[in-house]
Scaffold this motif. Structure first.
Motif, PDB file in Angstrom:
ATOM      1  N   UNK A  30       0.851  -1.183   0.000  1.00  0.00           N
ATOM      2  CA  UNK A  30       0.000   0.000   0.000  1.00  0.00           C
ATOM      3  C   UNK A  30       0.890   1.238   0.000  1.00  0.00           C
ATOM      4  N   UNK A  31       0.559   2.213  -0.820  1.00  0.00           N
ATOM      5  CA  UNK A  31       1.365   3.426  -0.899  1.00  0.00           C
ATOM      6  C   UNK A  31       0.459   4.642  -0.980  1.00  0.00           C
ATOM      7  N   UNK A  32       0.950   5.760  -0.456  1.00  0.00           N
ATOM      8  CA  UNK A  32       0.265   7.039  -0.579  1.00  0.00           C
ATOM      9  C   UNK A  32       1.328   8.084  -0.907  1.00  0.00           C
ATOM     10  N   UNK A  33       1.162   8.747  -2.058  1.00  0.00           N
ATOM     11  CA  UNK A  33       2.168   9.656  -2.567  1.00  0.00           C
ATOM     12  C   UNK A  33       1.565  11.030  -2.832  1.00  0.00           C
ATOM     13  N   UNK A  34       2.437  12.001  -3.138  1.00  0.00           N
ATOM     14  CA  UNK A  34       2.028  13.356  -3.534  1.00  0.00           C
ATOM     15  C   UNK A  34       1.096  13.969  -2.489  1.00  0.00           C
ATOM     16  N   UNK A  35       1.519  13.861  -1.224  1.00  0.00           N
ATOM     17  CA  UNK A  35       0.737  14.411  -0.116  1.00  0.00           C
ATOM     18  C   UNK A  35      -0.681  13.857  -0.062  1.00  0.00           C
ATOM     19  N   UNK A  36      -0.808  12.604  -0.391  1.00  0.00           N
ATOM     20  CA  UNK A  36      -2.105  11.947  -0.329  1.00  0.00           C
ATOM     21  C   UNK A  36      -2.933  12.045  -1.590  1.00  0.00           C
ATOM     22  N   UNK A  37      -2.430  12.742  -2.613  1.00  0.00           N
ATOM     23  CA  UNK A  37      -3.192  12.889  -3.858  1.00  0.00           C
ATOM     24  C   UNK A  37      -3.219  11.596  -4.661  1.00  0.00           C
ATOM     25  N   UNK A  38      -2.255  10.721  -4.437  1.00  0.00           N
ATOM     26  CA  UNK A  38      -2.191   9.452  -5.153  1.00  0.00           C
ATOM     27  C   UNK A  38      -2.086   8.311  -4.156  1.00  0.00           C
TER      28      UNK A  38
END
Length: 211
Positions: free
Chosen positions: A1-9
């Motif tokens: 599981x990943x969350x990138x771009x300050x939560x945008x992705x």
């Protein structure tokens, strides 16, 4: 599981591998009238693949989702299958190593939606799409039971209360009026193929309220 771009992705993925021994499936005997369904043992089945899903919010009010599955489902040991129609003169057939019935290798789906606030109301519109690759609908993989792969698309738009108390929307499903089948069966007595046809292009208006 990943969350990138300050939560945008957000991107999630999972691998799976399962093996079912003495796998049970529903067989349909169409050589009698009316047809009879019963549970039978179809040997050992292996299912392995990957699932992914992603959510993206590149701009304020704009969101998109994508989900997909690759499923390599195979009869690893099915030596006593009921013969298909063209091989009905045989007693049994060995389907070991063949793609299991009812299991498309590829299943994909996605949505996109944009919403814009106007005071206490929100205007929104978007679209969706899905794809399913081909598969055999009958347990014995009769060639005449092949369901061809197809892609479907839809659009929607409407206005709703910012507190989600009510919603009015217009929508269309199967936008391009695609001809497709949900499932197919073979009548071994008369040698005819029976298909469940998918929905044609549909338009609609939905009113929703919460009290």
């Amino acid at each position: 599981k990943t969350r990138l771009l300050n939560g945008a992705l957000e991107f999630n993925a999972a691998l799976f591998w399962s093996e079912d021994k003495d796998y049970q499936a529903t067989l349909v005997n169409t050589s009698v009238s009316p047809a009879v369904s019963y549970i039978a043992n179809v040997g050992t089945l292996r299912s392995r693949g990957v699932e992914v899903d992603a959510r993206l919010q590149p701009l304020e009010g704009l969101s998109a989702t994508l989900a997909g599955t690759y499923n390599d489902a195979t009869y690893t040991d099915y030596k006593s299958a009921v013969p298909d129609y063209l091989n009905s003169f045989l007693t049994t057939r060995d389907l070991s190593g063949r793609q299991a019935s009812g299991t498309p290798k590829w299943s994909l789906g996605g949505t996109i939606e944009y919403e814009h606030s106007l005071g206490s109301k929100e205007l929104y519109f978007g679209g969706d799409g899905s794809y399913r690759s081909s598969f055999f609908a009958s347990v014995n993989l009769d060639p005449f039971s092949r369901v061809e792969g197809y892609a479907l698309f839809g659009l929607h738009g409407g206005v709703r209360d910012a507190d989600d108390r009510w919603d009015v929307s217009l929508w269309v499903r199967n936008l391009f009026d695609k001809d497709y089948t949900n499932t197919v069966s073979v009548n071994a007595t008369y040698g005819v193929t029976l298909a469940a046809i998918g929905e044609p292009r549909l338009y609609g208006l939905t009113l929703r309220g919460r009290f």
